[in-house]
Design a protein around this motif. Sequence first.
Motif, short mmCIF file in Angstrom:
data_model
loop_
_atom_site.label_atom_id
_atom_site.label_comp_id
_atom_site.label_asym_id
_atom_site.label_seq_id
_atom_site.Cartn_x
_atom_site.Cartn_y
_atom_site.Cartn_z
N GLU A 1 0.83 -1.20 0.00
CA GLU A 1 0.00 0.00 0.00
C GLU A 1 0.87 1.26 0.00
OE1 GLU A 1 -2.88 0.03 3.08
OE2 GLU A 1 -3.91 -1.80 2.38
N ALA A 2 1.97 1.19 0.73
CA ALA A 2 2.89 2.35 0.75
C ALA A 2 3.49 2.59 -0.63
CB ALA A 2 4.00 2.12 1.78
N ASP A 3 3.90 1.50 -1.33
CA ASP A 3 4.44 1.63 -2.68
C ASP A 3 3.41 2.30 -3.60
OD1 ASP A 3 6.61 0.16 -1.75
OD2 ASP A 3 5.94 -1.72 -2.65
N GLN A 4 2.18 1.84 -3.52
CA GLN A 4 1.13 2.36 -4.39
C GLN A 4 0.86 3.84 -4.11
OE1 GLN A 4 -2.35 -0.32 -4.80
NE2 GLN A 4 -1.06 -1.90 -3.85
N ARG A 5 0.92 4.21 -2.84
CA ARG A 5 0.70 5.62 -2.49
C ARG A 5 1.79 6.51 -3.07
NH1 ARG A 5 -0.86 3.58 2.60
NH2 ARG A 5 1.20 4.02 3.48
N VAL A 6 3.04 6.05 -2.98
CA VAL A 6 4.16 6.83 -3.53
C VAL A 6 4.01 6.98 -5.04
CG1 VAL A 6 6.64 6.81 -3.98
CG2 VAL A 6 5.79 6.30 -1.69
N LEU A 7 3.73 5.89 -5.72
CA LEU A 7 3.59 5.94 -7.17
C LEU A 7 2.43 6.84 -7.60
CD1 LEU A 7 4.25 2.16 -7.84
CD2 LEU A 7 5.61 4.03 -8.79
N ALA A 8 1.32 6.74 -6.86
CA ALA A 8 0.14 7.52 -7.23
C ALA A 8 0.29 9.00 -6.88
CB ALA A 8 -1.09 6.96 -6.53
N SER A 9 1.19 9.34 -5.97
CA SER A 9 1.32 10.72 -5.51
C SER A 9 2.07 11.61 -6.50
CB SER A 9 2.04 10.77 -4.16
OG SER A 9 3.42 10.41 -4.30
N ILE A 10 2.81 10.99 -7.41
CA ILE A 10 3.66 11.76 -8.34
C ILE A 10 2.86 12.13 -9.58
CG2 ILE A 10 5.73 11.67 -9.79
CD1 ILE A 10 6.91 9.78 -7.62
N GLU A 11 2.88 13.40 -9.94
CA GLU A 11 2.13 13.89 -11.10
C GLU A 11 3.06 14.68 -12.02
OE1 GLU A 11 -1.09 16.22 -9.62
OE2 GLU A 11 -1.99 14.58 -8.48
N TYR A 12 2.78 14.58 -13.32
CA TYR A 12 3.62 15.22 -14.34
C TYR A 12 2.81 16.19 -15.20
CZ TYR A 12 7.01 11.45 -13.48
OH TYR A 12 7.90 10.56 -12.91
N ASP A 13 3.48 17.20 -15.69
CA ASP A 13 2.95 18.07 -16.74
C ASP A 13 3.58 17.67 -18.07
OD1 ASP A 13 1.23 19.73 -15.29
OD2 ASP A 13 2.86 21.07 -14.71
N PRO A 14 2.79 17.69 -19.16
CA PRO A 14 3.36 17.44 -20.48
C PRO A 14 3.93 18.73 -21.07
CG PRO A 14 1.01 17.77 -20.69
CD PRO A 14 1.33 17.92 -19.22
N CYS A 15 4.67 18.59 -22.16
CA CYS A 15 5.18 19.76 -22.88
C CYS A 15 5.29 19.42 -24.36
CB CYS A 15 6.54 20.20 -22.35
SG CYS A 15 7.24 21.62 -23.22
N ILE A 16 4.80 20.31 -25.18
CA ILE A 16 5.00 20.20 -26.63
C ILE A 16 6.15 21.13 -27.01
CG2 ILE A 16 3.99 20.58 -28.91
CD1 ILE A 16 1.25 19.98 -27.64
N ALA A 17 7.15 20.56 -27.67
CA ALA A 17 8.32 21.34 -28.10
C ALA A 17 8.31 21.49 -29.61
CB ALA A 17 9.60 20.64 -27.66
N VAL A 18 8.62 22.70 -30.06
CA VAL A 18 8.72 22.98 -31.50
C VAL A 18 10.15 23.40 -31.81
CG1 VAL A 18 7.87 24.38 -33.42
CG2 VAL A 18 6.32 23.75 -31.55
N LEU A 19 10.75 22.75 -32.81
CA LEU A 19 12.08 23.11 -33.28
C LEU A 19 11.94 23.66 -34.68
CD1 LEU A 19 13.91 19.81 -32.26
CD2 LEU A 19 13.35 21.76 -30.82
#
Length: 310
Positions: free
Chosen positions: A157-175
Amino acid sequence: MKIIILGAGMTGLSAARILTQNGHEVTLLDKGRGVGGRMSTRKIELAKADHGAQYFSVKSPEFRLFIDELITEKVISEWQVPQRENVRYIGTAGMNTIPKYLAASLNIQLNEKAILIHSQSVETESGNQYPFDALISTMPTPQATELFQRSQTVLSEADQRVLASIEYDPCIAVLATLNTPSTLEGGGLLLENQPVAWIADNFQKGISSVPSVTLHASADYSQAHFEHNLQEVGKDLLASVRDWIAPESIEQVQVHRWRYSLARQRHPHSFYKLEHAPVYLAGDAFGIGNVEGAFLSGLEVGKALTSLFD
């Protein structure tokens, strides 16, 4: 001790370096064609463009030691980013020169995507098996979670809480390559409440011999347009910054999605060990984040494993 590291970005390379220096047998597996992850520099004919991390700062004494080494070896140089007071650093020939420097003496297997974790080995898409005594995953946590579920790895349960707690933002890059220079002053511009959050002139940064620019869309724009037609998205983003990049100057355009660009919500510690397996999670989603945090995460998990098995 045999250690497998999933991912040859800054965290994996940092961990591998200290573990190798302490006599451990380390193999890095990366699904890509090169090292560095988001420390990425792309060539477009004669032009170069950093399209992941653009620069970094230094706060910790541990990272400062590494930076001093890179300066001595002429791998990085200082850059005074417009709108920022403190000096930042960039790769002298692009940001990927830094992971390439770290990777020089390490055992790295490219084009090796991990598909299953067994009790004491990793199986890759190519059918190879890599035995381990300990495993370090530096991949984004949603990808790690998917791998654990596919592998039927026991998560507490502790492992699952750690994994679920992390959130990311995406980014679109243009070159984009240009036939005339941009009108950016100082080589970079941070924008607020706009579709584009950042513009960099790679020619002014000194990494490209011909004019080229990198745009990073804002997190909100990237989230809203992530699955849209990339070429249309690229046109839209370039049109929004016509004050600095003349439309008639644009020649070639490439658009790239970073699904896990920035950890918006991070784990407070520099790494995490699963409760019921010799599997460690590390990366820029652990600790202070960004380039420095990624390096320190690898350094700390490497030190922990060294002290555990010495």
